[in-house]
Design an enzyme around this catalytic site. Structure first.
Site, PDB file in Angstrom:
ATOM      1  CB  SER A 121      19.608  21.991  50.712  1.00 63.91           C
ATOM      2  OG  SER A 121      19.230  22.163  49.630  1.00 63.91           O
ATOM      3  CG  HIS A 142      20.380  18.544  53.935  1.00 59.71           C
ATOM      4  ND1 HIS A 142      20.739  19.442  54.770  1.00 59.71           N
ATOM      5  CD2 HIS A 142      20.919  18.035  53.053  1.00 59.71           C
ATOM      6  CE1 HIS A 142      21.316  20.373  54.049  1.00 59.71           C
ATOM      7  NE2 HIS A 142      20.925  19.827  52.920  1.00 59.71           N
ATOM      8  CD  GLU A 154      21.124  20.242  58.922  1.00 60.88           C
ATOM      9  OE1 GLU A 154      21.690  20.473  57.583  1.00 60.88           O
ATOM     10  OE2 GLU A 154      21.975  21.642  59.642  1.00 60.88           O
ATOM     11  CG  ASN A 192      22.544  24.534  53.238  1.00 63.24           C
ATOM     12  OD1 ASN A 192      24.016  24.615  52.872  1.00 63.24           O
ATOM     13  ND2 ASN A 192      21.962  23.631  52.972  1.00 63.24           N
TER      14      ASN A 192
HETATM   15  N1  CAA Z   1      31.545   8.557  45.261  1.00 66.83           N
HETATM   16  C1  CAA Z   1      32.002   7.801  45.906  1.00 66.83           C
HETATM   17  N2  CAA Z   1      33.410   8.296  46.142  1.00 66.83           N
HETATM   18  C2  CAA Z   1      33.854   9.467  46.190  1.00 66.83           C
HETATM   19  C3  CAA Z   1      32.720  10.001  45.377  1.00 66.83           C
HETATM   20  C4  CAA Z   1      31.700   9.687  44.725  1.00 66.83           C
HETATM   21  N3  CAA Z   1      31.188  10.607  43.922  1.00 66.83           N
HETATM   22  N4  CAA Z   1      34.063  11.559  45.160  1.00 66.83           N
HETATM   23  C5  CAA Z   1      35.338  11.572  45.270  1.00 66.83           C
HETATM   24  N5  CAA Z   1      35.103  10.307  46.172  1.00 66.83           N
HETATM   25  C6  CAA Z   1      35.941   9.887  47.017  1.00 66.83           C
HETATM   26  C7  CAA Z   1      37.597   9.984  46.558  1.00 66.83           C
HETATM   27  O1  CAA Z   1      36.909   8.290  45.777  1.00 66.83           O
HETATM   28  C8  CAA Z   1      38.974   9.954  47.414  1.00 66.83           C
HETATM   29  O2  CAA Z   1      38.473   8.215  47.796  1.00 66.83           O
HETATM   30  P1  CAA Z   1      40.344   8.067  48.596  1.00 66.83           P
HETATM   31  O3  CAA Z   1      40.618   9.309  49.594  1.00 66.83           O
HETATM   32  O4  CAA Z   1      39.794   6.729  49.815  1.00 66.83           O
HETATM   33  O5  CAA Z   1      41.282   7.739  47.813  1.00 66.83           O
HETATM   34  C9  CAA Z   1      38.153  11.298  48.377  1.00 66.83           C
HETATM   35  O6  CAA Z   1      36.661  11.225  47.404  1.00 66.83           O
HETATM   36  C10 CAA Z   1      38.851  11.954  47.713  1.00 66.83           C
HETATM   37  O7  CAA Z   1      38.584  12.750  45.809  1.00 66.83           O
HETATM   38  P2  CAA Z   1      39.257  12.541  44.836  1.00 66.83           P
HETATM   39  O8  CAA Z   1      40.769  11.785  45.614  1.00 66.83           O
HETATM   40  O9  CAA Z   1      38.823  12.306  43.848  1.00 66.83           O
HETATM   41  O10 CAA Z   1      39.439  14.147  45.285  1.00 66.83           O
HETATM   42  P3  CAA Z   1      39.484  15.402  46.307  1.00 66.83           P
HETATM   43  O11 CAA Z   1      40.651  14.522  47.617  1.00 66.83           O
HETATM   44  O12 CAA Z   1      39.807  16.968  45.739  1.00 66.83           O
HETATM   45  O13 CAA Z   1      37.917  15.604  46.681  1.00 66.83           O
HETATM   46  C11 CAA Z   1      35.635  16.230  47.871  1.00 66.83           C
HETATM   47  C12 CAA Z   1      36.482  15.970  47.032  1.00 66.83           C
HETATM   48  C13 CAA Z   1      35.682  14.778  48.519  1.00 66.83           C
HETATM   49  C14 CAA Z   1      34.862  16.840  46.989  1.00 66.83           C
HETATM   50  C15 CAA Z   1      36.447  17.537  48.639  1.00 66.83           C
HETATM   51  O14 CAA Z   1      36.970  18.506  48.257  1.00 66.83           O
HETATM   52  C16 CAA Z   1      35.186  17.897  49.514  1.00 66.83           C
HETATM   53  O15 CAA Z   1      35.113  17.041  50.733  1.00 66.83           O
HETATM   54  N6  CAA Z   1      35.081  19.119  49.334  1.00 66.83           N
HETATM   55  C17 CAA Z   1      33.908  19.092  50.071  1.00 66.83           C
HETATM   56  C18 CAA Z   1      32.746  18.904  49.661  1.00 66.83           C
HETATM   57  C19 CAA Z   1      31.833  19.529  50.509  1.00 66.83           C
HETATM   58  O16 CAA Z   1      32.233  20.198  51.587  1.00 66.83           O
HETATM   59  N7  CAA Z   1      30.018  19.051  50.445  1.00 66.83           N
HETATM   60  C20 CAA Z   1      29.438  19.706  50.849  1.00 66.83           C
HETATM   61  C21 CAA Z   1      28.114  20.486  50.249  1.00 66.83           C
HETATM   62  S1  CAA Z   1      27.144  20.891  50.376  1.00 66.83           S
HETATM   63  C22 CAA Z   1      26.177  19.931  50.669  1.00 66.83           C
HETATM   64  O17 CAA Z   1      25.716  19.164  49.703  1.00 66.83           O
HETATM   65  C23 CAA Z   1      24.863  19.959  51.309  1.00 66.83           C
HETATM   66  C24 CAA Z   1      23.476  21.117  50.798  1.00 66.83           C
HETATM   67  O18 CAA Z   1      22.769  21.483  51.029  1.00 66.83           O
HETATM   68  C25 CAA Z   1      23.599  22.667  49.766  1.00 66.83           C
END
Ligand code: CAA
Length: 285
Positions: A121, A142, A154, A192
């Site tokens: 990243s 990514h 990405e 990022n």
């Molecule tokens: N594996 C499979 N499915 C998953 C999962 C996992 N690890 N984590 C969550 N889910 C699924 C759940 O089963 C649920 O599915 P349905 O909608 O079909 O029921 C869905 O995702 C939503 O999960 P939750 O209901 O448990 O929780 P939530 O609604 O609060 O969502 C989240 C959790 C998906 C993490 C949401 O909060 C979100 O999208 N957050 C932002 C995440 C983000 O921005 N990520 C990028 C970070 S930056 C990065 O990764 C790269 C970098 O370079 C730093």
């Protein structure tokens, strides 16, 4: 160029196990490589747990879960696993000397046709590609956490990445049900470069006493429809990872606008890294 069928994912941490999960679920033959049995077991049990969650939410069937697990071969032998791979996806910790060592080994053993992708990243794709003798077959792939959920891949082109390789990796990402977005190598890529200054500004808002973490996050969730507020997201990503990426932006552009907030530096120094240490801007289980 031949089709990608066999994939080796190197590193079974949060990103690596998620990447192995999505490749295996899409029918690819996946070797998941770790350095210790304990880490490998943890990676596989995380995949199982995430598949169970998908079954319980009726996203996949029990049969799809079993097939996905059957497609994953846990491995402690990097050389053996990359020997026949069409694609190697590296997801080891963000540490240049470590990645360099891994790429030298992969480059030495993998067939000439093998594409090497990195999930970095923050480290320059061009610099990582230069460690190998196949910069034209080296690319950034990514993914975003949680990998089974986030749609974006990405696709980061290094200076010498062959456009045919980019096309092939875009096609492969689509087979995973993802949306590939191609960008060129530059500090922080696009994701990022845009995300981290927002997180940093949110931390400045805490530092300057403008709002509590809860209130700042509520502003962005309710006003901007973000699924998580920036401070909750920083905890989720890891405060050390955020600081590391901000430093890459700061050093890469030599621009003070990327200067990490002193509060972020202090929290990392104190070992308050977010979810992974149980405390960051929030307390976690
Ligand atoms: N594996 C499979 N499915 C998953 C999962 C996992 N690890 N984590 C969550 N889910 C699924 C759940 O089963 C649920 O599915 P349905 O909608 O079909 O029921 C869905 O995702 C939503 O999960 P939750 O209901 O448990 O929780 P939530 O609604 O609060 O969502 C989240 C959790 C998906 C993490 C949401 O909060 C979100 O999208 N957050 C932002 C995440 C983000 O921005 N990520 C990028 C970070 S930056 C990065 O990764 C790269 C970098 O370079 C730093």
């Amino acid at each position: 160029m031949s089709e990608i069928k066999k994939v080796a994912v190197v590193g079974g941490g949060t990103m690596g196990n998620g990447i192995a999960h999505v490749f295996a679920m899409s029918g690819f033959d996946v070797d998941l490589v770790e350095t210790k049995q304990e880490l490998l077991d943890r990676a596989v049990s995380t995949i199982e747990k995430n598949l169970d969650r998908m079954v319980s939410r009726e996203k996949i069937s029990e049969e799809q879960k079993s097939r996905t697990l059957e497609n994953i071969r846990p491995s402690l032998d990097l050389t053996e696993s990359v020997k026949e791979a069409d694609l190697v996806v590296e997801a080891v910790p963000e540490n240049f000397p470590l990645k360099k060592q891994v790429f030298i080994e992969i480059d030495k053993t993998a067939p000439e046709r093998t594409i090497i992708a990195t999930n970095t990243s923050s480290i320059s794709i061009t610099k990582l590609a230069a460690v190998t003798d196949r910069a034209e077959k080296f690319i950034g792939m990514h993914f975003f956490n949680p990998v089974p959920v986030m749609k974006l891949v990405e696709i980061v082109n290094g200076l010498e990445t062959d456009p045919d390789v980019t096309e092939k990796i875009e096609k492969t990402s689509k087979k995973l049900g993802k949306v590939p977005i191609p960008v060129n190598d530059s500090p922080g890529f696009v994701s990022n470069r845009v995300l981290m200054p927002m997180i940093n500004e949110a931390i400045y808002c805490v530092y300057e006493g403008i709002g509590t973490p809860e209130h700042i996050d509520q502003v962005m969730k309710l006003g901007m429809a973000h699924p998580m507020g920036p401070l909750r997201l920083a905890d989720f990503i890891g405060l050390d990872v955020c600081l590391n990426i901000l430093n890459v932006l700061y050093e890469g552009f030599k621009d003070p606008k990327y200067r990490a907030c002193p509060l972020l530096v202090k929290m990392v120094d104190a070992g308050k890294l977010g979810d992974k240490t149980g405390i960051g801007f929030y307390l976690h289980d």
